[in-house]
Design a protein around this motif. Structure first.
Motif, PDB file in Angstrom:
ATOM      1  N   ILE A   1       1.048  -1.217  -0.008  1.00 24.79           N
ATOM      2  CA  ILE A   1      -0.144  -0.105   0.070  1.00 24.79           C
ATOM      3  C   ILE A   1       0.766   1.318  -0.025  1.00 24.79           C
ATOM      4  CG2 ILE A   1      -1.887  -1.275   1.223  1.00 24.79           C
ATOM      5  CD1 ILE A   1      -0.959   0.141   3.565  1.00 24.79           C
ATOM      6  N   GLY A   2       1.991   0.992   0.146  1.00 26.61           N
ATOM      7  CA  GLY A   2       2.957   2.281   0.093  1.00 26.61           C
ATOM      8  C   GLY A   2       3.612   2.647  -1.056  1.00 26.61           C
ATOM      9  N   HIS A   3       3.386   1.800  -2.247  1.00 27.70           N
ATOM     10  CA  HIS A   3       4.021   2.219  -3.485  1.00 27.70           C
ATOM     11  C   HIS A   3       3.103   2.045  -4.547  1.00 27.70           C
ATOM     12  CE1 HIS A   3       8.050   1.461  -1.649  1.00 27.70           C
ATOM     13  NE2 HIS A   3       7.583   0.522  -0.934  1.00 27.70           N
ATOM     14  N   SER A   4       3.269   2.695  -5.708  1.00 25.63           N
ATOM     15  CA  SER A   4       2.377   2.888  -6.610  1.00 25.63           C
ATOM     16  C   SER A   4       3.036   1.816  -7.867  1.00 25.63           C
ATOM     17  CB  SER A   4       2.282   4.179  -7.279  1.00 25.63           C
ATOM     18  OG  SER A   4       3.523   4.872  -8.016  1.00 25.63           O
ATOM     19  N   ILE A   5       4.196   1.103  -7.647  1.00 25.17           N
ATOM     20  CA  ILE A   5       4.780   0.061  -8.495  1.00 25.17           C
ATOM     21  C   ILE A   5       5.026  -1.051  -7.576  1.00 25.17           C
ATOM     22  CG2 ILE A   5       6.495  -0.675 -10.054  1.00 25.17           C
ATOM     23  CD1 ILE A   5       6.884   2.302 -11.086  1.00 25.17           C
ATOM     24  N   MET A   6       4.524  -2.146  -7.841  1.00 22.93           N
ATOM     25  CA  MET A   6       4.747  -3.514  -7.064  1.00 22.93           C
ATOM     26  C   MET A   6       4.943  -4.571  -8.068  1.00 22.93           C
ATOM     27  SD  MET A   6       5.405  -2.742  -3.879  1.00 22.93           S
ATOM     28  CE  MET A   6       5.261  -4.468  -3.348  1.00 22.93           C
ATOM     29  N   TYR A   7       6.069  -5.294  -7.824  1.00 17.94           N
ATOM     30  CA  TYR A   7       6.432  -6.398  -8.673  1.00 17.94           C
ATOM     31  C   TYR A   7       6.599  -6.084 -10.120  1.00 17.94           C
ATOM     32  CZ  TYR A   7       4.194  -8.325  -4.401  1.00 17.94           C
ATOM     33  OH  TYR A   7       3.838  -8.651  -3.025  1.00 17.94           O
ATOM     34  N   GLY A   8       6.919  -4.871 -10.250  1.00 15.20           N
ATOM     35  CA  GLY A   8       7.441  -4.381 -11.577  1.00 15.20           C
ATOM     36  C   GLY A   8       6.066  -3.924 -12.394  1.00 15.20           C
ATOM     37  N   TYR A   9       4.926  -4.028 -11.819  1.00 17.20           N
ATOM     38  CA  TYR A   9       3.726  -3.186 -12.191  1.00 17.20           C
ATOM     39  C   TYR A   9       3.017  -2.146 -11.528  1.00 17.20           C
ATOM     40  CZ  TYR A   9       3.811  -7.895 -14.985  1.00 17.20           C
ATOM     41  OH  TYR A   9       3.983  -8.758 -15.569  1.00 17.20           O
ATOM     42  N   PRO A  10       2.623  -1.078 -12.303  1.00 17.76           N
ATOM     43  CA  PRO A  10       2.018   0.157 -11.614  1.00 17.76           C
ATOM     44  C   PRO A  10       0.809  -0.184 -11.129  1.00 17.76           C
ATOM     45  CG  PRO A  10       2.787   0.544 -13.967  1.00 17.76           C
ATOM     46  CD  PRO A  10       2.940  -0.809 -13.709  1.00 17.76           C
ATOM     47  N   LYS A  11       0.510   0.315 -10.164  1.00 21.64           N
ATOM     48  CA  LYS A  11      -0.858   0.237  -9.453  1.00 21.64           C
ATOM     49  C   LYS A  11      -1.573   1.560  -8.839  1.00 21.64           C
ATOM     50  CE  LYS A  11      -0.576  -1.522  -5.272  1.00 21.64           C
ATOM     51  NZ  LYS A  11      -0.648   0.239  -4.368  1.00 21.64           N
ATOM     52  N   PRO A  12      -2.805   1.459  -8.340  1.00 27.16           N
ATOM     53  CA  PRO A  12      -3.235   2.524  -7.716  1.00 27.16           C
ATOM     54  C   PRO A  12      -2.601   2.798  -6.375  1.00 27.16           C
ATOM     55  CG  PRO A  12      -4.816   0.705  -7.447  1.00 27.16           C
ATOM     56  CD  PRO A  12      -3.501   0.270  -8.461  1.00 27.16           C
ATOM     57  N   ILE A  13      -2.587   4.039  -5.656  1.00 30.40           N
ATOM     58  CA  ILE A  13      -2.187   4.129  -4.347  1.00 30.40           C
ATOM     59  C   ILE A  13      -2.938   5.206  -3.766  1.00 30.40           C
ATOM     60  CG2 ILE A  13      -0.522   5.835  -4.980  1.00 30.40           C
ATOM     61  CD1 ILE A  13       1.385   4.972  -3.074  1.00 30.40           C
ATOM     62  N   PHE A  14      -3.374   4.889  -2.408  1.00 38.47           N
ATOM     63  CA  PHE A  14      -4.120   5.857  -1.796  1.00 38.47           C
ATOM     64  C   PHE A  14      -3.357   6.669  -0.622  1.00 38.47           C
ATOM     65  CE2 PHE A  14      -7.743   2.975  -2.494  1.00 38.47           C
ATOM     66  CZ  PHE A  14      -8.666   3.693  -2.627  1.00 38.47           C
ATOM     67  N   ALA A  15      -4.059   7.869  -0.443  1.00 43.27           N
ATOM     68  CA  ALA A  15      -3.131   8.563   0.746  1.00 43.27           C
ATOM     69  C   ALA A  15      -4.135   9.303   1.654  1.00 43.27           C
ATOM     70  CB  ALA A  15      -2.513   9.837   0.013  1.00 43.27           C
ATOM     71  N   LEU A  16      -3.815   9.048   2.820  1.00 47.84           N
ATOM     72  CA  LEU A  16      -4.574   9.631   3.868  1.00 47.84           C
ATOM     73  C   LEU A  16      -4.458  11.134   4.317  1.00 47.84           C
ATOM     74  CD1 LEU A  16      -6.809   8.522   5.807  1.00 47.84           C
ATOM     75  CD2 LEU A  16      -5.106   8.020   7.487  1.00 47.84           C
ATOM     76  N   GLU A  17      -5.453  11.966   3.731  1.00 47.14           N
ATOM     77  CA  GLU A  17      -5.504  13.392   3.885  1.00 47.14           C
ATOM     78  C   GLU A  17      -6.637  13.830   4.682  1.00 47.14           C
ATOM     79  OE1 GLU A  17      -5.425  14.016  -0.329  1.00 47.14           O
ATOM     80  OE2 GLU A  17      -3.385  13.843  -0.606  1.00 47.14           O
ATOM     81  N   ASP A  18      -6.176  14.554   5.747  1.00 45.60           N
ATOM     82  CA  ASP A  18      -7.159  15.264   6.441  1.00 45.60           C
ATOM     83  C   ASP A  18      -8.217  14.115   7.109  1.00 45.60           C
ATOM     84  OD1 ASP A  18      -6.246  17.722   6.404  1.00 45.60           O
ATOM     85  OD2 ASP A  18      -7.255  18.059   4.755  1.00 45.60           O
ATOM     86  N   GLY A  19      -7.733  12.707   7.387  1.00 43.83           N
ATOM     87  CA  GLY A  19      -8.700  11.745   7.779  1.00 43.83           C
ATOM     88  C   GLY A  19      -9.472  10.967   6.906  1.00 43.83           C
TER      89      GLY A  19
ATOM     90  N   ASN B   1       7.279   6.222  -9.657  1.00 44.07           N
ATOM     91  CA  ASN B   1       6.943   5.280  -8.233  1.00 44.07           C
ATOM     92  C   ASN B   1       6.550   6.182  -7.227  1.00 44.07           C
ATOM     93  OD1 ASN B   1       6.419   3.371  -6.576  1.00 44.07           O
ATOM     94  ND2 ASN B   1       8.372   2.627  -6.324  1.00 44.07           N
ATOM     95  N   LEU B   2       5.188   6.510  -6.935  1.00 43.27           N
ATOM     96  CA  LEU B   2       4.814   7.255  -5.853  1.00 43.27           C
ATOM     97  C   LEU B   2       4.801   6.426  -4.333  1.00 43.27           C
ATOM     98  CD1 LEU B   2       1.561   8.651  -7.461  1.00 43.27           C
ATOM     99  CD2 LEU B   2       3.642   9.628  -7.223  1.00 43.27           C
ATOM    100  N   THR B   3       5.677   6.907  -3.419  1.00 40.39           N
ATOM    101  CA  THR B   3       5.818   6.256  -2.320  1.00 40.39           C
ATOM    102  C   THR B   3       5.408   6.962  -0.923  1.00 40.39           C
ATOM    103  OG1 THR B   3       8.074   6.847  -1.966  1.00 40.39           O
ATOM    104  CG2 THR B   3       7.636   5.150  -3.122  1.00 40.39           C
ATOM    105  N   HIS B   4       5.205   6.257   0.123  1.00 37.64           N
ATOM    106  CA  HIS B   4       4.645   6.754   1.445  1.00 37.64           C
ATOM    107  C   HIS B   4       5.914   6.677   2.409  1.00 37.64           C
ATOM    108  CE1 HIS B   4       0.513   7.889   0.721  1.00 37.64           C
ATOM    109  NE2 HIS B   4       0.162   6.641   0.260  1.00 37.64           N
TER     110      HIS B   4
END
Length: 395
Positions: free
Chosen positions: A174-192, A268-271
């Motif tokens: 859940i902390g990356h927008s690329i996993m196992y070499g494939y792009p994926k969606p990613i969530f962010a927690l903003e103002d709850g 690659n977006l990361t948290h």
């Protein structure tokens, strides 16, 4: 004559060096083939691109999936892409209850044949009055499982949704927008609140085709040959590509191509690590909320990692000596989280440890594979059956 001797000595030294290098790589090749296989071979993949989820199960898939050339298992996807031996429709039959499994490769059944996966074993236990739907997808994190539930799962009108969480993977995925070499969606927690990013997910199918299937240059063709016929080349190339400076140099001198699994041009977006746990909790609470909205019960299931249990009759070679400590910590954490948020919770750790102590091979004994054996699937299916029975949902 003097020059000839020097030349002859230089040739001998060169041959000695060449021979030493050859023997080194030959030994490395043999070692990798036995302990850590890396050879690439043509597989019939069972996923396909999806712009919202990154990837989903490919419908009507049937055949063997090869872990290695000598290890395979049979997998079947039905008309909707669920790993099930029967087709289903979104509308359920009158008088039938539906139990929907959400998860990753554990619930999907990586490494075991169709008849032996948790959903099929559980289906045999509960009988025809309860329909077990397997909505798991290999490689999914909790974020993709939430999106899959919203996109597809709710259409089945499930009476019970069971989410399997495997923290060692889920907290990373859940902390990356690329996993196992494939792009994926990613969530962010903003103002709850959960905010979704990287959708539509970048489509890298053409990138991969150019990299692996149809190289144009002579160098590209040689690399393709080495990928499919040696263990050493993929092993070394993967590590070189992960060093930005080295990869940049190789690109500059023409020894590397842009089209690789490094996905050039795809960010690659990361948290940050401190944001992962609050995000994980928010995703689970959102799945719980969705289940409430569709009048479905929700069960959170903890999947422990393979561990060396003291006193066990079978000693697994674990990748980490701290697995037992981590499992205990995750077990307590998820129990307290579920209690606090009034979420039903099932901990698989006691049942798996008990089986382990009895000498039952719950996990694949291979060092590089933490997935369940068919015996492991039976134990987990029985745990779910007992929970359903206690709840009063079994005949």
């Amino acid at each position: 004559m003097k020059h000839f001797k020097k030349f002859s000595g230089a040739v001998k030294n060169l041959m000695l060096i060449s021979g030493s290098v050859f023997v080194f790589f030959l030994c490395l090749e043999i070692l990798l083939s036995l302990l850590w296989p890396h050879k690439v071979f043509i597989r019939s993949y069972h996923e396909q691109y999806n712009e919202t989820l990154g990837w989903v199960n490919k419908p009507n898939t049937d055949g063997y999936f090869y872990l290695r050339r000598d290890i395979r298992f049979h997998r079947h996807h039905n008309n909707h892409g669920l790993r099930m031996l029967r087709n289903v429709e979104f509308k359920k039959a009158p008088g039938v209850k539906r139990v929907l499994l959400l998860g990753d490769s554990f619930f999907w059944g990586y490494g075991v044949d169709d008849n032996d996966i948790i959903s099929e074993v559980l289906q045999d236990m509960v009988g025809p009055s309860i329909e077990i739907l397997n909505g798991a997808v290999t490689g999914y994190g909790t974020d993709q499982e939430l999106l899959w539930l919203l996109e597809y799962g709710v259409k089945y009108s499930p009476d019970i949704v069971i989410l399997g969480v495997f923290p060692p993977n889920d907290l990373d995925e859940i902390g990356h927008s690329i996993m196992y070499g494939y792009p994926k969606p990613i969530f962010a927690l903003e103002d709850g609140r959960l905010s979704l990013y990287n959708v539509p997910v970048p489509d890298t199918r053409e990138t991969r085709r150019k990299a692996f299937e149809e190289p144009q240059s002579a160098l590209g063709k040689i690399k393709k040959f080495l990928r499919f016929h040696t263990h050493t080349y993929p092993f070394i190339a993967k590590r070189i590509n992960n060093i930005p400076g080295v990869r940049k140099f190789l690109l500059k001198v023409g020894l590397a191509e842009e089209f690789t699994t490094a996905l050039p041009g795809v960010k690659n977006l990361t948290h940050r690590s401190e944001n992962i746990l609050p995000l994980f909790e928010a995703l689970i609470k959102e799945i719980h909320s969705v289940c409430k909205d569709i009048n479905s019960d929700f069960l959170l299931v903890f999947i422990p990692e393979k561990e060396n249990t003291p006193g066990a009759l079978i000693k697994y070679k674990d990748l980490s000596p701290d697995a037992e400590r981590r499992n205990t910590a995750y077990s307590k954490y998820l129990y307290n989280f579920a209690l606090k948020n009034k979420i039903k919770y099932l901990d698989l750790l006691p049942a798996i440890r008990n089986a382990h102590m009895k000498g039952i091979a719950v996990y694949n004994p291979a060092v590089y594979d933490h997935h369940w054996t068919k015996e492991g699937h039976k134990i987990v299916a029985l745990s779910l059956y007992n929970w359903l029975n206690k709840k009063g949902d079994t005949p």
